[in-house]
Design a protein around this motif. Sequence first.
Motif: not given
Lengths: 272, 245, 347
Positions: C238-240, C272-277, C286-290, C296-301
């Motif tokens: 999760s280094c981004g 910023d980006g979806c791979q960061l915690r 609340e974290n909606f992508r824990k 990783v799946r979200h990035r590919v999708f």
Amino acid sequence: MFNFLPMPATIVDIRQLTDKERLFTIRLDNDRGIRHRPCQFILISLLGIGEAPISISSPPVDSGRTFELCIRAVGNLTNAMHRLSVNDRIGIRGPFGNGFPVERIEGKDILIVAGGLGLAPLRSLIKYVLQERGRYGRVILLIGTKRPGDILFKEEVLKWEEDPAIETHITVDVAEPSWQRHVGVITGLFKHVGIDPFKTIAAIVGPPVMYRFVIKELLAKGIFEGNIYLDLERRMRCGIGKCGHCQINGIYLCQNGPVLSYLEARKLQEAL
Amino acid sequence: MKPKIGVFSFTSCEGCQLQILNLEDELPILLGQIEFVNFREAMSEKGEDYEIAFIEGSITRESEIEELKKIREKARILIAFGACAHLGGVNNLKNFHPQGSWLPSVYGRTDLFSDTIPTKRVKDVVPVEFVIPGCPIDKKEFLRFIQGLLLNIQPRLPDFPVCVECRSKGNICLVEEGKWCLGSVTRAGCDAICPTYREACAGCRGFVEEANIESLCNILMQNGLSKEEIRDKFRLFNGLEPIDL
Amino acid sequence: MDVTIQSNDVDRFIRGLLLYYDVIAPVARDGRFVFERIDDPSMASLKYDTTLLPPIKWIYPNNEILLEFDLKDITKTEVVAQSRKQVLTFVHPCDINAINLMDEVLAEEPSDVNYLTRRQSTLIIGYECLGPCRENILCFDKGYHIAYRGFDLFFTDIGGRYYVHVATDAGRAMVEGDGIFKKAAYDDWKDLMRARAERKKGFNKKAVEGDIGMLSHFLKEAYNADEIWEAEGRKCLSCGACIIVCPTCYCFDAVDEVCPDMEKGVRYRRWDGCQLRGFCKVAGGENFRKSAAERVRHRVFKKEVYLKKRFGRSGCVGCGRCIDSCIAKISIIDIFNRVMERARRNV
């Protein structure tokens, strides 16, 4: 083209609702109403601190040029809001999001399920529906909170309890000796309300864990998936469907939400 | 009323205090808003009426424990600043050697400092409200912290790792080149200054939350480091943090 | 209109550009390349492999200021959206295709004024790839090794000189006047065709096995394929790095910074980006992508399913930067191949 300029606005009233929540009445400097739909949100700007998304708690046509925001002090910005006083200035961007489809559901019975802070956005819908009472069938309101002291808009809720125009049921997780009403989770209230599943539209807002249980209950009662509406919470950052924080699978909640029907939401694996 | 600030130093090189003084352009402006009442490196007065205490250095002597507790009693807000105060810093290395065995190699004699104890972080001794990490601290971060104090908000540290800042600058990754670097598990905020100068990140700002140490360890082993070497890299600053290699 | 330029005249051409524009060009740095602002033609490398950061970052820069404000008076807040005139030179087709996609994404209403302002002040000179430039690329699989639009000029090396396709009026203005460029003749065109025939030979190895047109569909079927996502999630730091180097990543966070005098400040946006915690964490905690696996799946999708659905083409241009920059060796090519293989197995 869209920029990030907040509209200057003034706090014209502050009311303490509970230990953690206050209701702010806001007027835009341009004296224009915010022109929102129920369950839309705005972004509050405090310069030097940042922005935070807040649902609008007042109905569209209530107070003319002002609107109300129910704010719980949880982060830097909301805590800073709680330190502000009447006549202090803030910035507003929005309203954002799709809002509740109030026209589409005319003539229907409306079942409103509010868990905790979920009553804040739903209050805009409740008050709207009560103003336009003739256009809707039954209006049923289920409210669930942790403790009696956490009930938002207490005076209004007590009035609604007396009001024949709206059937109000309240439950708390943890009761006090003086508590005369229901105790337990919000789904426990369903056995007290009979509904016509073919005529009923449900609107649900609450903490993430609540949705699954409430939806299950509603489906069991025979309500169509497309007639169950959810107002989902995510980290709304830019409001223009770009920054990515509020994305749920393929949609940006700040643009395509925050209100989704369960028919839409169940196709989004990340929604619930 | 300007907030009154005390800056105190324990076992350290005092380089983090120096970073505050390095805010040459900003300090004169800042002094209109805050007041230093106790700051040994910068002034001779020793006021005791501070409400905010900045603590530099780790705790390595019994006497320091008492001193720190006294400061804690007076201060409304206590901030650990710099890697020594935050993590124990390089001083924590001595904890991994028998007490006193390092005296000859460090000082060339053994009759000194007989009263030292294993290195403690500030938070091991007294409750800490905030941390400003780094070896040394980033002076801009100190500035932002003071501004947060004045705005009455909780200053937030970056919750992402150094890689974000490093990659954003278009740097070539040291690990990609087969070397070691702890940037991927270390909290950002330093603007990736070490890797920008082709020096590995040694983790002086502490780990990010939920750091994937295991994965980094596997990667570094593929780059030819032994488990012991990797452990030593982690220990330089993070020896007192729980690491499971 | 097409023209040609002798290879040794390119320096003169760049020198001319420097009079009017900020010139951004590929520059060698420690064995790799970066797009940098140059002040001398000698700094530019026409022959380069994929740069560390994509050229689009000059149109969508990190820490771009959005607002300037006065802490005491909100009515003095001002929008900052300005740009110097710049030319991005010798941009590879993958990066041009990425900019084309971002033009659509960020111009979609409500559009992004800061991006559009910079984009409108930016000219692009493309540079044709006649073969793969690095190992971990899939531009060829996706047809993104060729750019059909999104440039003002487009250079192709035809041996000792460049064939320059002039695509816009702004491009025409750049080649007219000083006699460096000659009108393309029939022989030039024949050499261009010859070079392009060679290109076909150069690009001959697909990175992903199977029908890439079906990838999006197969991915959707693999949404719950934990054997893929959990395995990648365990590796992911999760280094981004991947979301910073990606030419089609545009997520950002807005941050306020205040001057030491506590009077003025700016609101800027930081990549910023979806791979960061913390990306999907809300104020309540609340974290909606824990998990890293979900991220990783979200990035590919996002690249292959969501952007494709909305804009009609894949958000992965195949440049391979995310693969090269991943120290945990998470490879989008590898993921695609496993998704395809899974589909074949499940038929």
